[in-house]
Design a protein around this motif. Structure first.
Motif, mmCIF file in Angstrom:
data_model
loop_
_atom_site.group_PDB
_atom_site.id
_atom_site.type_symbol
_atom_site.label_atom_id
_atom_site.label_comp_id
_atom_site.label_asym_id
_atom_site.label_seq_id
_atom_site.Cartn_x
_atom_site.Cartn_y
_atom_site.Cartn_z
ATOM 1 N N LEU A 85 21.341 -8.375 90.528
ATOM 2 C CA LEU A 85 20.801 -7.577 89.422
ATOM 3 C C LEU A 85 19.390 -7.067 89.670
ATOM 4 N N CYS A 86 18.578 -7.876 90.342
ATOM 5 C CA CYS A 86 17.190 -7.453 90.579
ATOM 6 C C CYS A 86 16.589 -8.308 91.686
ATOM 7 N N ARG A 87 15.448 -7.882 92.169
ATOM 8 C CA ARG A 87 14.741 -8.657 93.202
ATOM 9 C C ARG A 87 13.299 -8.887 92.743
ATOM 10 N N PHE A 141 21.941 -10.591 81.400
ATOM 11 C CA PHE A 141 20.653 -10.034 81.820
ATOM 12 C C PHE A 141 20.138 -9.147 80.692
ATOM 13 N N PHE A 161 16.896 -13.481 82.276
ATOM 14 C CA PHE A 161 18.236 -13.807 82.769
ATOM 15 C C PHE A 161 18.635 -15.170 82.233
ATOM 16 N N LEU A 200 18.113 -15.437 101.312
ATOM 17 C CA LEU A 200 18.593 -14.325 100.493
ATOM 18 C C LEU A 200 17.460 -13.643 99.736
ATOM 19 N N HIS A 201 16.739 -14.426 98.958
ATOM 20 C CA HIS A 201 15.640 -13.809 98.210
ATOM 21 C C HIS A 201 14.569 -14.841 97.890
ATOM 22 N N ASN A 256 16.698 -20.934 102.235
ATOM 23 C CA ASN A 256 17.274 -19.765 101.594
ATOM 24 C C ASN A 256 16.702 -18.472 102.166
ATOM 25 N N VAL A 301 20.933 -17.841 92.318
ATOM 26 C CA VAL A 301 20.159 -16.896 93.149
ATOM 27 C C VAL A 301 21.009 -15.662 93.455
ATOM 28 N N MET A 302 22.287 -15.869 93.752
ATOM 29 C CA MET A 302 23.160 -14.734 94.055
ATOM 30 C C MET A 302 23.365 -13.850 92.818
ATOM 31 N N ALA A 303 23.563 -14.514 91.678
ATOM 32 C CA ALA A 303 23.770 -13.745 90.445
ATOM 33 C C ALA A 303 22.551 -12.894 90.125
ATOM 34 N N VAL A 304 21.365 -13.497 90.253
ATOM 35 C CA VAL A 304 20.131 -12.749 89.962
ATOM 36 C C VAL A 304 19.913 -11.657 90.999
ATOM 37 N N SER A 305 20.144 -11.989 92.262
ATOM 38 C CA SER A 305 19.859 -11.031 93.334
ATOM 39 C C SER A 305 20.742 -9.793 93.245
ATOM 40 N N GLU A 365 26.739 -15.298 81.387
ATOM 41 C CA GLU A 365 25.704 -14.846 82.323
ATOM 42 C C GLU A 365 25.202 -13.508 81.771
ATOM 43 N N PHE A 374 21.884 -18.043 81.949
ATOM 44 C CA PHE A 374 23.197 -18.509 82.423
ATOM 45 C C PHE A 374 23.434 -19.836 81.708
ATOM 46 N N LEU A 379 10.443 -11.478 85.961
ATOM 47 C CA LEU A 379 11.689 -11.986 85.388
ATOM 48 C C LEU A 379 11.490 -13.400 84.852
#
Lengths: 162, 399
Positions: free
Chosen positions: A139-141, B149, B101, B5-6, B3, A133-137, B147, B103, B70
């Protein structure tokens, strides 16, 4: 959650599973390969035996069952893994450090695969998910995500608390 | 599960129905207030743009037109068969989504793939370019993880320029440099660039990464030099034991109705011990799959051994259950499924190696494996030869 409700959840999931398998028979899907083919055939043997939702979750999370759909270090081995993964996220994604504590494992997970860490419950899959989640966040949301091979519980971790 | 964050509005999980069974139960148990949509063949997804959806792989193509911001895959594409990687790559190419993305494992040693089941994944289409990439090294044994993108922004004319520049760089000496090289050349079809990139990786990296084999295979070599290079890489990969069930150090031979293995003797029993059901050809080896069991005693075999021209050459243990075998012969025959890689001597087609496969039982008998369609109790032989243009593998029986 009552046993009746848990039973209903499992029965609905079984119906969806059977229907998905039937629908897949009509389509020429690739061979799952040795690794996932084995995991799937083992799981098919087990699914009809499950009664309660809690039983299902504990089964798939138990490293001894080797279902392949989740990899969960357990017991004492988990603690250094968890500390190391959390430290990695804190040092590599410092801008998200304040959110680390919002990633917490549910107490309904198999107890031996969870450990308390900095005031909440964590597991190895949870911390891996946090890292993703941190890696993606960074780069984009995205508002809409499609995950290939999302596995057992990544959706939950990501979707909760909207 | 809190969570902060997002949290996206809509999340779709595409997976095996077996995996989705666990996901559905888990989600409904732990967050019962959320709606979980299960996508069947006739499920209307138009209008659904919030919540969680579970989509079995068989119905993935039904939702490709749905706008997705995504697509992601983490930690599993390297565990998929080549066929599944191709299936997903095709779906991603057709999907209404411009960002991906990944990983996943990258830069593993060619001879030690651990859980890997393919040589490279993901391998994006030509119109995808990488806008971010990082490499996280684990160690020399496990390689690392990439990783990446990707966005659908690459112009076809850029591919060749980028690939030409990549092969002019010094050979890669670490995972990130190799990732950059691989990503810059993966989209071209020019044999000279692909083989140059693969050779550069072989020369520069501390070990041969398996993606070098992917590059060499894409060349579809015609010259002796290209063919020899691919052949050598395939020979390296042929030693790979993806399930870690294989013992290449077995010593022994087959003589006078007895299998001699690692100092022990196993008289060949007049009973069937299972079946060879598939044979995958590769340069320098064949990979056999099937099932084996001690059917007389309703037990699994202890090992499966293969001989080439009478000499024991490889040994594997059974892994994985076979419901049909357990139903037919008894539930003690588990695990029954096996896979064994059998290195073949010399170039394929030079002479005809005779391969025999046996199960070794715990009471020291060797039970021969039959090939499909042959009477029980026969010994399976794999006869390799070369027709005018292609290799032929076939099973023959012998009493």
């Amino acid at each position: 959650m009552s046993d009746t409700k848990q039973y209903d959840i499992v029965e609905t999931a079984k119906k969806n599973f059977r229907r998905a398998i039937k629908e897949g028979e009509d389509k020429k899907l690739p061979d799952a390969g040795e690794r996932w083919g084995n995991y799937c055939s083992q799981t098919r043997l087990m699914i009809e035996r499950f009664k309660t939702a809690q039983e299902v979750v504990h089964y798939v999370q138990n490293p001894l069952n080797n279902t392949g759909f989740e990899t969960r270090p357990s017991g004492e081995a988990l603690v250094p893994v968890a500390i190391s993964m959390e430290d990695f996220c804190a040092s590599n994604y410092p801008e998200f450090r304040e959110y680390i504590h919002s990633f917490a494992e549910t107490p309904m997970s198999l107890p031996e695969t969870t450990t308390p860490l900095n005031g909440r419950l964590v597991s190895a899959p949870l911390l891996w998910h946090m890292r993703v989640v941190m890696a993606v966040s960074r780069l984009c949301r995205p508002r809409t995500i499609l995950e290939i091979g999302g596995g057992v519980w990544r959706p939950g971790a990501r979707m909760d608390d909207q | 599960m809190t969570n902060k964050l997002h949290c996206p509005d809509y999340y779709i999980n595409v997976d095996f129905p077996e995996s989705l069974f666990f996901a559905e139960v888990y989600l409904k148990l732990t967050i019962p207030e959320r709606d979980v949509l299960y996508i069947h063949g006739d499920t209307a997804i138009i209008g659904h743009d919030k919540g969680i959806a579970l989509c079995p792989i068989a119905n993935y193509h039904n939702i490709l037109s749905h706008k997705v911001d995504l697509t992601i895959n983490t930690g599993s594409m390297q565990e998929m068969s080549d066929e599944y990687v191709a299936y997903y790559m095709d779906a991603i190419q057709k999907a209404n989504c411009d960002h991906f993305f990944s990983f996943n494992y990258f830069n593993q040693r060619i001879e030690r793939q651990l859980e890997g089941m393919n040589c490279a994944a993901p391998v994006m289409g030509k119109d995808w370019s990488c806008t971010f990439r990082a490499y996280h090294h684990a160690d020399m044994e496990r390689g690392g993880m990439a990783e990446i993108f990707y966005s659908r922004t690459c112009k076809p004319e850029e591919l060749l320029t980028r690939a030409e520049a990549a092969v002019r760089r010094p050979s890669p000496s670490n995972g990130l440099e190799f990732l950059e090289l691989f990503d810059d050349v993966r989209g071209v079809d020019r044999a000279d660039l692909l083989i140059e990139a693969a050779a550069s990786a072989v020369l520069g990296m501390p070990y041969i990464p398996r993606e070098a084999l992917w590059l060499a295979r894409k060349v579809q070599p015609t010259s002796y030099a290209e063919r020899a290079f691919l052949y050598l890489l395939e020979k390296q990969a042929a030693g790979v034991d993806v399930s870690r069930t294989q013992d290449g150090s077995v010593r022994g031979h087959v003589d006078g109705g007895v299998v001699f293995a690692d100092g022990l003797s196993y008289p060949i029993a007049q009973q069937t011990g299972g079946m060879l059901e598939g044979c995958m050809e590769m340069l320098g080896a064949v990979q056999l799959v099937g099932w084996a069991g001690d059917l007389a005693r309703n037990l699994p075999v202890e090992a499966i051994v293969a001989s080439v021209n009478g000499k024991l050459i490889s040994k594997a243990v059974p892994i994985g259950r076979r419901e049909d075998i357990e139903a037919g012969y008894g539930n003690g025959v588990q695990p029954a499924k096996f896979r064994i890689k059998v290195p073949l001597p010399g170039e394929p087609g030079q002479g005809i190696p005779e391969v025999c496969v046996f199960g070794l039982t715990s009471d020291h008998k060797a039970v021969p494996l039959s090939a499909s369609g042959l009477p029980a109790g026969t010994i399976a032989h794999i006869v390799t030869g070369i027709s005018s243009k292609r290799k032929i593998y076939s099973f023959l029986g012998q009493g």
